[in-house]
Write an enzyme that holds these catalytic residues in place. Sequence first.
Site, PDB file in Angstrom:
ATOM      1  N   HIS A 130      49.109  41.434  28.318  1.00  0.00           N
ATOM      2  CA  HIS A 130      49.771  41.045  29.553  1.00  0.00           C
ATOM      3  C   HIS A 130      50.840  42.064  29.943  1.00  0.00           C
ATOM      4  CE1 HIS A 130      48.637  36.613  28.526  1.00  0.00           C
ATOM      5  NE2 HIS A 130      47.670  37.231  29.167  1.00  0.00           N
ATOM      6  N   HIS A 131      50.763  43.294  29.395  1.00  0.00           N
ATOM      7  CA  HIS A 131      51.781  44.292  29.741  1.00  0.00           C
ATOM      8  C   HIS A 131      51.718  44.648  31.211  1.00  0.00           C
ATOM      9  CE1 HIS A 131      48.416  47.104  29.414  1.00  0.00           C
ATOM     10  NE2 HIS A 131      49.170  48.026  29.970  1.00  0.00           N
ATOM     11  N   LYS A 135      41.894  42.327  33.196  1.00  0.00           N
ATOM     12  CA  LYS A 135      40.628  42.762  33.799  1.00  0.00           C
ATOM     13  C   LYS A 135      39.575  42.951  32.727  1.00  0.00           C
ATOM     14  CE  LYS A 135      38.467  44.125  37.542  1.00  0.00           C
ATOM     15  NZ  LYS A 135      37.292  43.375  37.104  1.00  0.00           N
ATOM     16  N   LYS A 182      41.259  51.219  27.740  1.00  0.00           N
ATOM     17  CA  LYS A 182      40.484  51.907  28.773  1.00  0.00           C
ATOM     18  C   LYS A 182      41.279  51.994  30.077  1.00  0.00           C
ATOM     19  CE  LYS A 182      36.324  50.586  28.550  1.00  0.00           C
ATOM     20  NZ  LYS A 182      35.081  49.808  28.662  1.00  0.00           N
ATOM     21  N   LYS A 209      38.217  39.999  28.514  1.00  0.00           N
ATOM     22  CA  LYS A 209      36.753  39.952  28.412  1.00  0.00           C
ATOM     23  C   LYS A 209      36.332  38.500  28.331  1.00  0.00           C
ATOM     24  CE  LYS A 209      33.509  43.157  28.353  1.00  0.00           C
ATOM     25  NZ  LYS A 209      33.569  44.388  29.156  1.00  0.00           N
ATOM     26  N   THR A 247      29.749  52.925  36.609  1.00  0.00           N
ATOM     27  CA  THR A 247      29.899  53.232  35.184  1.00  0.00           C
ATOM     28  C   THR A 247      29.004  54.400  34.794  1.00  0.00           C
ATOM     29  OG1 THR A 247      30.355  50.885  34.781  1.00  0.00           O
ATOM     30  CG2 THR A 247      29.915  52.264  32.867  1.00  0.00           C
ATOM     31  N   ASN A 278      21.794  49.008  33.959  1.00  0.00           N
ATOM     32  CA  ASN A 278      22.563  49.574  35.064  1.00  0.00           C
ATOM     33  C   ASN A 278      23.253  50.885  34.674  1.00  0.00           C
ATOM     34  OD1 ASN A 278      23.810  49.499  37.680  1.00  0.00           O
ATOM     35  ND2 ASN A 278      25.691  48.926  36.654  1.00  0.00           N
ATOM     36  N   SER A 292      36.164  49.007  40.031  1.00  0.00           N
ATOM     37  CA  SER A 292      36.586  47.611  40.182  1.00  0.00           C
ATOM     38  C   SER A 292      38.019  47.538  40.699  1.00  0.00           C
ATOM     39  CB  SER A 292      36.486  46.885  38.837  1.00  0.00           C
ATOM     40  OG  SER A 292      35.154  46.506  38.560  1.00  0.00           O
TER      41      SER A 292
END
Length: 474
Positions: free
Chosen positions: A67-68, A73, A97, A109, A197, A236, A365
């Site tokens: 939560h920094h 995401k 990332k 996630k 990606t 994908n 995103s």
Amino acid sequence: MSNQDNTTYSFFQGVARNFDKAAKFTKFSPGILDQIKACNSILRVKFPVKIGEEIEVFEAYRVQHSHHKLPCKGGIRFSMEVDQDEVMALASLMTYKCAIVNVPFGGAKGGIKIDAKKYSEYELEKITRRYTTELVKKNFIGPGTDVPAPDYGTGAREMSWIVDTYTTLNPNEINAQACVTGKPISQGGVRGRTEATGLGVFFGVREACKKEEDMAALGLSVGIAGKRVIVQGLGNVGYHAANYFQEEGALLVGLIEYEGAIYNANGLDLNAVVAHRKSTGSILDFPGAENIKDSSKGLEYPCDILIPAALESVINGQNAGNIQAQIIGEAANGPLTPEADEILNQKGKLVIPDIYLNAGGVTVSYFEWLKNLSHVRYGRLEKRFSENMYAEILNIIESMTNQKVSKLERKIILRGPDEVDLVYSGLEDTMIGSYQEIHDIWKNTEGVDDLRTAAFICAINKVGESYKELGIFP
């Protein structure tokens, strides 16, 4: 999870092991490092859905690692491999990332333990909407809280169900579209997200191949053109990465899927293989290619660049010594175990780590999230202005030189940027800048002998500084 080094292998512990290796090169106290490494919030739910005439209970997760920065995401995957350890590991990788590519999110996630092939589209929709309802009830989704995205087994269709469910439950939320990314264009998605990606993987490997000193150490020439590439996974990420490599002049010598692998030293036509698989149900028996029945063996065939773009732990302590590629680009999350990493580094291979290389998805995103918050598509404000400005400049040049350009040249010169052009440009700049950052750490930090450690150092430094700025730690 295939080909693990042993039955007790923990993906999350593997990530923590890489973290600890890098943490020794940072300046932060043990308290800050423990906070960065830990998962902040873990949601494990079981919910019932009526399937046919029966009630089925599904197990699902959402982990907010850090939560920094908010929102958190990370993708949502549908797989029978989903468990708490995997989701925790993937959430932590998302934190690192995002930090590496300077995207201001914390990592998260999610996943549902499910074999999606067993359910109809209608049933999957009911399951997805029920899962979304659980996330809303527990405050694990929202434009400023936690923003999911597609992952293994999910896509734009599932994201459309999620955003619709969230909007229904939050009718007065003006930014409701920003609760999830990877949506269809009609529901606030951004052009270029589907291939993001895979394109990011290409940009990252291309940047690595520009370094003369590194390529000389591997016995390779500079650039992508002419290099032999094997890609594992035609989903994908793998398909788009393979396509961009082929367009750049690389030789696609091997393709690997769950049903087997094919190899042709003279090269394969990607789209012809995809068409063959569509018509036969398998990539095997493609004309002119050698069949490899054990798909894992396809990783060990001769090539210059290996792109594992499937699931985690496919290269481990048992098969790493057989890898012939000089460059291994981690398009998937965690395709190498720590044991495999050590073996390949000792052999002098260049491993481009997942926490950098597959960050194209979260980068775009981020662009989609910003688009949803601003309520205007990219290019709408500047496209005509750019075209008019280019026209004025061109007219001045033609007047001064008394020369006229052709209609085709004029069309090319006067073209203003569309949304996809701006997205590609932003992604390319992000991947180039981020690679240079971790490459500099790799080359200029004594004792750091691989890119993965350099990438983790980069991530830890940025997250640690954020915590210090928040005043949580001295």
